[in-house]
Design an enzyme around this catalytic site. Structure first.
Site, PDB file in Angstrom:
ATOM      1  CG  HIS A  14       9.394 -28.860   9.892  1.00 15.89           C
ATOM      2  ND1 HIS A  14       9.024 -28.405  11.132  1.00 15.89           N
ATOM      3  CD2 HIS A  14      10.715 -29.165   9.981  1.00 15.89           C
ATOM      4  CE1 HIS A  14      10.070 -28.400  11.932  1.00 15.89           C
ATOM      5  NE2 HIS A  14      11.113 -28.877  11.261  1.00 15.89           N
TER       6      HIS A  14
ATOM      7  CG  ASP B  49      -0.347   0.143   2.533  1.00 20.74           C
ATOM      8  OD1 ASP B  49       0.893   0.229   2.607  1.00 20.74           O
ATOM      9  OD2 ASP B  49      -1.089   0.184   3.538  1.00 20.74           O
TER      10      ASP B  49
ATOM     11  CB  THR C 174       2.016  -2.884  10.903  1.00 16.76           C
ATOM     12  OG1 THR C 174       0.870  -3.415  10.211  1.00 16.76           O
ATOM     13  CG2 THR C 174       1.643  -1.608  11.633  1.00 16.76           C
TER      14      THR C 174
ATOM     15  CB  CYS D 235       0.923  -2.550   4.639  1.00 17.36           C
ATOM     16  SG  CYS D 235       0.688  -3.616   6.073  1.00 17.36           S
TER      17      CYS D 235
ATOM     18  CG  HIS E 182      10.672 -25.111  11.288  1.00 20.58           C
ATOM     19  ND1 HIS E 182      10.740 -25.063  12.663  1.00 20.58           N
ATOM     20  CD2 HIS E 182      11.853 -25.654  10.883  1.00 20.58           C
ATOM     21  CE1 HIS E 182      11.899 -25.558  13.077  1.00 20.58           C
ATOM     22  NE2 HIS E 182      12.601 -25.921  12.011  1.00 20.58           N
TER      23      HIS E 182
HETATM   24  C1  RB5 Z   1      -2.100   2.433   6.631  1.00 18.27           C
HETATM   25  O1  RB5 Z   1      -2.180   3.611   7.380  1.00 18.27           O
HETATM   26  C2  RB5 Z   1      -1.849   1.244   7.562  1.00 18.27           C
HETATM   27  O2  RB5 Z   1      -2.961   1.007   8.344  1.00 18.27           O
HETATM   28  C3  RB5 Z   1      -1.470   0.025   6.767  1.00 18.27           C
HETATM   29  O3  RB5 Z   1      -0.356   0.307   5.977  1.00 18.27           O
HETATM   30  C4  RB5 Z   1      -1.082  -1.209   7.568  1.00 18.27           C
HETATM   31  O4  RB5 Z   1      -0.163  -0.894   8.550  1.00 18.27           O
HETATM   32  C5  RB5 Z   1      -2.198  -2.047   8.052  1.00 18.27           C
HETATM   33  O5  RB5 Z   1      -2.008  -3.147   8.590  1.00 18.27           O
END
Ligand code: RB5
Length: 149
Positions: free
Chosen positions: A133, A8, A67, A65, A98
């Site tokens: 595994h 994203d 996180t 993304c 694994h």
């Molecule tokens: C975008 O602001 C953020 O929510 C997205 O990139 C991600 O971290 C979601 O899991």
């Protein structure tokens, strides 16, 4: 190796840098987007990458993304996808050895370029160990068969 990547807006910058790194190493990399910084919805790009991997068009998928969490969750909704969200090299190695992970996800707001590069390198070079595994991964496949349409 044929690699498909997606992100994203929050993972765009790191994705571009990882693509450069992988191309320098001789990998074939396709980027399914996003390609500009405007706000988009991460599940759309997790899905695109996951579909390319599940159909066998690419060997591995990498999603980024903010996180790494949301885009990995979305990717794991596609049958046959084992997307490990990782923030360290040990987990990246184990995801292959694994879990036979065919995708990884991580977050641009979590890991820097140096660590992300090492995570990707370990993920791509590590082989699945099989044996006990394999039995466990097969159980995951049975769960998919019961729960996916
Ligand atoms: C975008 O602001 C953020 O929510 C997205 O990139 C991600 O971290 C979601 O899991």
């Amino acid at each position: 190796m044929k690699i498909v990547m997606g992100s994203d807006h929050a993972g765009l910058s790191l994705k571009k840098q990882i693509i450069s790194h992988l191309e320098e190493q001789g990998h074939e990399v396709v980027d399914v987007g996003t390609n500009d910084g405007s706000s988009v919805d991460y599940p759309d790009f997790g899905l695109k990458v996951a579909e390319e991997v599940s159909t066998g068009n690419y060997d591995r998928g990498i999603v980024i993304c903010g996180t790494g969490i949301g885009i990995s969750i979305a990717a794991n909704k596609v049958k046959g996808i084992r997307c490990a969200m990782v923030s360290d090299t040990f987990s990246a190695e184990m995801a292959r050895a694994h879990n036979n992970a065919n995708m990884i996800g991580f977050g641009e707001r979590v890991v820097g370029l140096g660590l992300a590069t090492k995570i990707v390198d370990v993920f791509l070079k590590t082989e699945f160990e099989g044996g006990r595994h394999e039995r466990r991964v097969n159980i995951i496949k049975e769960i998919e068969d019961k729960n996916f349409k």
